[in-house]
Design a protein around this motif. Structure first.
Motif, PDB file in Angstrom:
ATOM      1  N   MET A 116       6.408   1.939   7.929  1.00 19.75           N
ATOM      2  CA  MET A 116       6.463   3.421   8.497  1.00 19.75           C
ATOM      3  C   MET A 116       5.105   3.923   8.712  1.00 19.75           C
ATOM      4  SD  MET A 116       9.261   5.190   6.435  1.00 19.75           S
ATOM      5  CE  MET A 116       9.385   6.886   6.842  1.00 19.75           C
ATOM      6  N   PHE A 117       4.166   3.551   7.417  1.00 26.32           N
ATOM      7  CA  PHE A 117       2.800   4.164   7.168  1.00 26.32           C
ATOM      8  C   PHE A 117       1.647   3.431   7.759  1.00 26.32           C
ATOM      9  CE2 PHE A 117       5.631   7.291   5.167  1.00 26.32           C
ATOM     10  CZ  PHE A 117       5.222   8.516   5.402  1.00 26.32           C
ATOM     11  N   GLY A 118       2.068   2.096   7.932  1.00 25.21           N
ATOM     12  CA  GLY A 118       1.010   1.266   7.902  1.00 25.21           C
ATOM     13  C   GLY A 118       0.596   0.477   9.404  1.00 25.21           C
ATOM     14  N   LYS A 154      -3.151   0.415   9.135  1.00 21.57           N
ATOM     15  CA  LYS A 154      -3.616   0.153   8.082  1.00 21.57           C
ATOM     16  C   LYS A 154      -3.548  -1.697   7.953  1.00 21.57           C
ATOM     17  CE  LYS A 154      -3.656   3.767   4.691  1.00 21.57           C
ATOM     18  NZ  LYS A 154      -3.514   4.997   5.655  1.00 21.57           N
ATOM     19  N   LEU A 155      -2.413  -2.192   8.705  1.00 18.35           N
ATOM     20  CA  LEU A 155      -2.360  -3.423   8.568  1.00 18.35           C
ATOM     21  C   LEU A 155      -2.622  -4.411   9.995  1.00 18.35           C
ATOM     22  CD1 LEU A 155       0.879  -3.444   6.675  1.00 18.35           C
ATOM     23  CD2 LEU A 155      -1.174  -3.543   5.641  1.00 18.35           C
ATOM     24  N   LEU A 204       0.862  -8.802  10.210  1.00 20.94           N
ATOM     25  CA  LEU A 204       1.381  -8.712   8.653  1.00 20.94           C
ATOM     26  C   LEU A 204       2.277  -7.559   8.904  1.00 20.94           C
ATOM     27  CD1 LEU A 204       1.260  -9.114   5.692  1.00 20.94           C
ATOM     28  CD2 LEU A 204      -0.752  -7.598   5.685  1.00 20.94           C
ATOM     29  N   THR A 240       6.229  -7.050   7.618  1.00 15.02           N
ATOM     30  CA  THR A 240       6.647  -5.979   6.542  1.00 15.02           C
ATOM     31  C   THR A 240       8.384  -5.812   6.868  1.00 15.02           C
ATOM     32  OG1 THR A 240       5.630  -4.180   7.656  1.00 15.02           O
ATOM     33  CG2 THR A 240       4.670  -5.313   5.733  1.00 15.02           C
ATOM     34  N   VAL A 254      -2.531  -0.495  -0.773  1.00 10.13           N
ATOM     35  CA  VAL A 254      -2.783  -0.133   0.845  1.00 10.13           C
ATOM     36  C   VAL A 254      -2.820   1.214   0.996  1.00 10.13           C
ATOM     37  CG1 VAL A 254      -1.627  -0.277   2.937  1.00 10.13           C
ATOM     38  CG2 VAL A 254      -1.324  -2.375   1.519  1.00 10.13           C
ATOM     39  N   PHE A 255      -2.231   2.048   0.071  1.00 12.62           N
ATOM     40  CA  PHE A 255      -2.282   3.616   0.534  1.00 12.62           C
ATOM     41  C   PHE A 255      -3.043   4.339  -0.495  1.00 12.62           C
ATOM     42  CE2 PHE A 255       1.701   2.149   2.497  1.00 12.62           C
ATOM     43  CZ  PHE A 255       1.536   2.398   3.694  1.00 12.62           C
ATOM     44  N   THR A 263       1.294  -2.105  -2.543  1.00 16.37           N
ATOM     45  CA  THR A 263       1.704  -0.926  -1.699  1.00 16.37           C
ATOM     46  C   THR A 263       0.747   0.359  -1.935  1.00 16.37           C
ATOM     47  OG1 THR A 263       4.185  -1.626  -1.643  1.00 16.37           O
ATOM     48  CG2 THR A 263       3.544   0.673  -1.087  1.00 16.37           C
ATOM     49  N   GLY A 296       4.766  10.124   0.990  1.00 12.93           N
ATOM     50  CA  GLY A 296       5.491   9.433   2.068  1.00 12.93           C
ATOM     51  C   GLY A 296       5.727   8.121   1.903  1.00 12.93           C
ATOM     52  N   PRO A 297       4.967   7.159   1.808  1.00 10.67           N
ATOM     53  CA  PRO A 297       5.282   5.691   1.768  1.00 10.67           C
ATOM     54  C   PRO A 297       5.800   5.144   0.532  1.00 10.67           C
ATOM     55  CG  PRO A 297       2.759   6.274   2.246  1.00 10.67           C
ATOM     56  CD  PRO A 297       3.469   7.558   1.865  1.00 10.67           C
ATOM     57  N   VAL A 298       5.555   6.040  -0.654  1.00 12.58           N
ATOM     58  CA  VAL A 298       6.229   5.287  -2.037  1.00 12.58           C
ATOM     59  C   VAL A 298       7.494   6.117  -2.493  1.00 12.58           C
ATOM     60  CG1 VAL A 298       3.841   4.755  -2.196  1.00 12.58           C
ATOM     61  CG2 VAL A 298       4.453   6.841  -3.253  1.00 12.58           C
ATOM     62  N   ASN A 301     -14.490   7.553  10.586  1.00  9.66           N
ATOM     63  CA  ASN A 301     -13.865   6.546   9.512  1.00  9.66           C
ATOM     64  C   ASN A 301     -13.527   5.129  10.048  1.00  9.66           C
ATOM     65  OD1 ASN A 301     -14.204   8.472   7.483  1.00  9.66           O
ATOM     66  ND2 ASN A 301     -12.105   9.169   7.837  1.00  9.66           N
ATOM     67  N   GLY A 315       8.513   1.539   3.537  1.00  9.17           N
ATOM     68  CA  GLY A 315       7.600   2.588   3.641  1.00  9.17           C
ATOM     69  C   GLY A 315       6.083   2.107   3.917  1.00  9.17           C
ATOM     70  N   VAL A 316       5.828   0.777   3.758  1.00  9.23           N
ATOM     71  CA  VAL A 316       4.652   0.282   4.239  1.00  9.23           C
ATOM     72  C   VAL A 316       4.530   0.236   5.878  1.00  9.23           C
ATOM     73  CG1 VAL A 316       3.106  -1.750   4.299  1.00  9.23           C
ATOM     74  CG2 VAL A 316       4.348  -1.276   2.344  1.00  9.23           C
TER      75      VAL A 316
END
Lengths: 495, 331
Positions: free
Chosen positions: A115-117, A120-121, A125, A129, B324-325, B321, B51-53, A494, A112-113
């Motif tokens: 896919m969406f990260g 963000k990371l 890192l 993951t 992060v989100f 996690t 989505g992420p969790v 942002n 999950g991290v």
């Protein structure tokens, strides 16, 4: 025909085989995707990022189907095999629970991290993951194979109060069967990843889609496939030697040995067998070969290999109660075992050969494979071969367990849930079958769609409209566009 | 009953609580995707918030099932074979729901996307309902032989209490999901979630009263554990009121925590009510007790050591996690 036992067995076979199409596919593609991302992190080449996202999206598809079909597996023991669950729960439940706690959390969280990260990371890192997900898949395999190995070769237990109880937790993990199965299965995952990657690259090159993008991927896939295929072959060879000692009946059926052999033993290349009389109907034999395969030497000092007929007598003497129940028949389906074993071994050889040749033909000096359409087709379609081999492998392993669920301890017949009706089982089997056909088709359809689009716009998770992706603007009105531009401004702000 | 057996009985309860606390809002968000989300963007916003969790939240169920198998094999075997059809439907729901997240993302036509979104919504309605149905049928006592084999009929699964229980769990999950949406999104969706939650809470109050009455009629909870049952029922109502007031006062975090704790209280109610049994039979002599249903002390000890070694790490990275989100999802 439609007995609880048969239907439950069919369901276990069907769900396991289907689940295990997606396990090697997802683990293999996780490895390849992580590898590509590592190359991207090391070189900083945006092309590798595109490749990562392209194969990542295929990986996520297979992961999704793999995960949902895995849920069935865990529940199935209680639903269809309640007597089995009662008998072995003290031992068999623990690895499953540990698998969920140790591995599933790790896989699902970090996937999950990942896919969406992406934004963000940090790069390193983010790549880490996915490697953690990969480690999670291997841990998961270790525990589930420890459970399966215990069924094949029970260790560290004592039968008390009408059930098998655990007396040594460490014995589960040091079971020689576990170690060999783990080596054989995990190398199988990696070679699947390699051939899938190479196969997809071949199709892309054939269709003339981003040829330069996929050439290095083809080579990377073949390289992984070659190393893993060789490892897989060695592990499989060792496993067969272990099977000969711990499950001689499975070995005899898989090699078509009906009567105990002379020394050195001859190997049946082709064989058809009469199940009832336990005799060969027709066979083509290669002298000395079975001794070479089993003992790695054709000397006559080796102990003879026991045949199905003698083993059946021995088993009937050893387990008089089970013999009564089974009418003295301890023989697994001979033809099925013989041929699935041949298919697996044959494909295994082909894999080593094709991956080595492929690497040679794509070498820097004279890379003629990229231009040769017939061979590209062969390599492309070969991506299905690992699945056939893996399925055959499980069929050998699981059918060869007949008539036991736990070897020498507990029969299949005693394992089923007595209170589940035939109607329920027919219903669930039918629904699962249709569901699997549907899911498999959708998965393949989406993969082909992804290939058609190539690496453009491949994203691992839904992202807000991407101004560089033409498709976002295929259906829109002005209001939408205004909002989009505003949003992108917000995004920039942002950052 | 040994201390270890009691400990694992509690652990199984804790794992189911964790599952409902976390995956509960995922189902609620799934329901909201086809009910309160107004357009394509809002659907993406809704589903994007989990989505992420969602996948890691679902693992709580697998862990609960695995732990039940490992620590109480006789419970696992009786429950899973006895509630075969209900569990089968839950599995089908979980399969459909689990693939929709990925399939939606790959569907290239609006029609295709909508199909998978609808599937996600329907499955999200069905799964909590079926879980509620299963657990509230289980606590009424089921026809069972001395060996622990349940011979269930249609009315075993579907009866007044189990239907109300199913609806109650569905409503709890939906409200929990709405509270999560209010916490995690921005704009219209945030306001609308609170508005819809405010209305649904009145339905839930009614449901809880009916549930309490049926619980007194159809189960022996009040006979066996009068004080505990009463305290936990009151706790459920109080937590609902707290969540409701928090929604009205726009205290989103409080509302979310309270609706999650409502689930914990519900699981606690069920587990303390069946104590010291794990499966209640219509013939009390056939009920399965904690002390006869468990694995051996050796296995439970090994499992305890493993769990205590791994669980802290799991909780840490799950927390990371969510950190992060932590941002709200924009439209």
């Amino acid at each position: 025909m439609f007995t609880i036992e048969n239907l439950a067995r069919f369901q276990f076979a069907m769900t396991t085989i289907f689940h295990f199409f997606f396990v090697p596919l997802s683990v293999g593609t996780v490895f390849m995707t992580a590898l590509m991302e590592t190359i991207y992190v090391k070189t900083g080449d945006e092309k590798w990022k595109k490749r990562t996202k392209f194969f990542g999206s295929i990986m996520l598809l297979s992961f999704a189907v793999g995960v949902v079909t895995g849920i069935i597996q865990e529940f199935q023991f209680g639903m269809n095999w309640s007597e089995y669950s009662r008998y072995v729960g003290d031992i068999f439940g623990a690895p499953l629970a540990v698998e969920a706690l140790l591995a599933f959390f790790m896989e699902s969280t970090f996937l999950g991290v990942w896919m969406f990260g992406w934004d963000k990371l940090g790069k390193k890192l983010h790549n880490a993951t996915l490697w953690i997900v990969f480690v999670g898949t291997f841990l998961s395999s270790l525990w589930i194979l420890a459970a399966n190995s215990w069924m094949q070769n029970p260790v560290g237990y004592a039968v008390r109060g009408g059930r098998a109880t655990l007396i040594s937790f460490s014995a589960l993990l040091t079971n020689p069967q576990t170690i060999l199965e783990f080596a054989h299965v995990t190398t199988g995952f990696l070679l699947t990843g390699g051939f899938i990657t190479a196969g997809i690259a071949c199709f892309q090159i054939l269709k003339n889609r981003e040829v330069d993008m996929f050439k290095p991927v083809l080579r990377l896939g073949l390289l992984v496939a070659l190393i893993a295929s060789v490892g897989n072959f060695v592990a499989g060879d060792q496993q067969m030697i272990e099977v000969k000692n711990s499950q001689p009946m499975k070995f005899a059926a898989a090699e078509g040995v009906m009567t105990t052999t002379e020394n050195p033993a001859e190997w049946a290349m082709v064989g058809f067998y009469n199940q009832a009389d336990k005799e060969e109907i027709f066979g083509i034999h290669v002298p000395y070969m079975l001794s070479i395969l089993t003992y790695h030497s054709p000397s006559s000092k080796n102990p003879p290999i026991q045949g199905v007929q003698e083993l059946n007598k021995k088993l009937a003497e050893k387990y008089p109660e089970a013999a009564k129940e089974l009418h003295g028949n301890f023989v697994p389906p001979i033809n099925a075992l013989f041929w699935t074993f041949r298919i697996m071994a044959g494909i295994s050889m082909l894999m080593i050969l094709l991956s080595a040749l492929g690497l040679f033909w794509t070498r820097k000096k004279k890379p003629w494979l990229y231009e040769n359409r017939p061979w590209l087709h062969i390599y492309g379609w070969f991506l299905y071969a690992p699945f056939i081999a893996i399925t055959s492998g499980w069929l050998v392993t699981e059918l060869g367990r007949y008539p036991w669920t736990v070897y020498g301890l507990f029969t299949i017949r005693d394992s089923v849930s007595p209170n589940v009706s035939v109607g329920s089982l027919i219903f669930s089997n039918s629904v699962y079958f249709l569901l699997f056909c549907f899911l498999g088709s959708v998965m393949i359809y989406f993969t082909v769609q992804r290939m058609r689009k190539g690496t453009e716009g491949a994203e691992t998770a839904y992202v807000e409209l991407d101004p560089f992706n033409k498709e976002s603007f295929s259906v829109h009105d002005t209001q939408d566009e205004e909002e989009t531009s505003k949003e992108n401004e917000d995004k920039e702000a942002n950052k | 009953m040994t201390g270890l057996q009691l400990f694992w009985f509690i652990i199984v309860g804790v794992l189911f609580s964790g599952f409902f606390f976390l995956e509960g809002f995922d189902y609620g968000v799934g329901m909201s995707a086809i009910t309160i989300a107004k357009d394509k963007r809002e659907i993406e916003q809704t589903i994007g918030s989990i989505g992420p969790v969602w996948d890691l939240n679902e693992v709580w169920l697998l862990t609960a099932g695995g732990a039940m198998f490992a620590s109480f094999p006789y419970w696992y075997a009786s429950l899973f074979s006895g509630f075969y059809l209900v569990l089968f439907l839950i599995l089908v729901g979980l399969i459909f729901r689990g693939v929709t997240f990925e399939f939606r993302h790959h569907a290239h036509s609006e029609k295709g996307k909508m199909f998978w979104t609808k599937t996600l919504g329907v499955a999200s309605f069905a799964i909590p309902f079926l879980f509620g149905l299963m657990f509230t049928s289980m606590i009424q006592g089921v026809p069972m032989d001395a060996h622990g084999n349940v011979s269930a009929t249609f009315t075993t699964y579907v009866n007044p209490l189990s239907v109300v229980g199913g609806v109650a769990v569905l409503l709890l999950a939906w409200l929990h999901g709405l509270n999560y949406l209010a916490l995690k999104t921005e704009g219209d969706l945030r306001a609308r979630s609170a508005k819809v939650a405010n209305i649904l809470y009145f339905v839930l109050y009614a449901g809880e009263v009916v549930f309490a009455v049926l619980l007194a009629i159809f189960t022996d909870f009040f006979e066996k554990h009068f004080v505990g049952t009463l305290v936990l029922l009151v706790a459920i109502v109080v937590l609902t009121v707290v969540a409701h007031l928090a929604v009205r006062a726009k205290k989103e975090m409080t509302a979310f925590i309270a609706s999650g704790l409502t689930f914990v209280a519900l699981v606690a109610l069920i587990f303390q009510g069946i104590f010291p049994r794990v499966m209640i039979a219509t013939n009390p002599a056939h009920s399965i007790l904690i002390k006869n249903a468990s694995s051996t002390g050796y296995t439970l000890t090994a499992m305890t050591i493993v769990t205590l070694c791994i669980l802290p790490f799991v909780l840490v990275y799950i927390g990371w996690t969510y950190y992060v989100f932590r941002k709200r999802i924009k439209k």
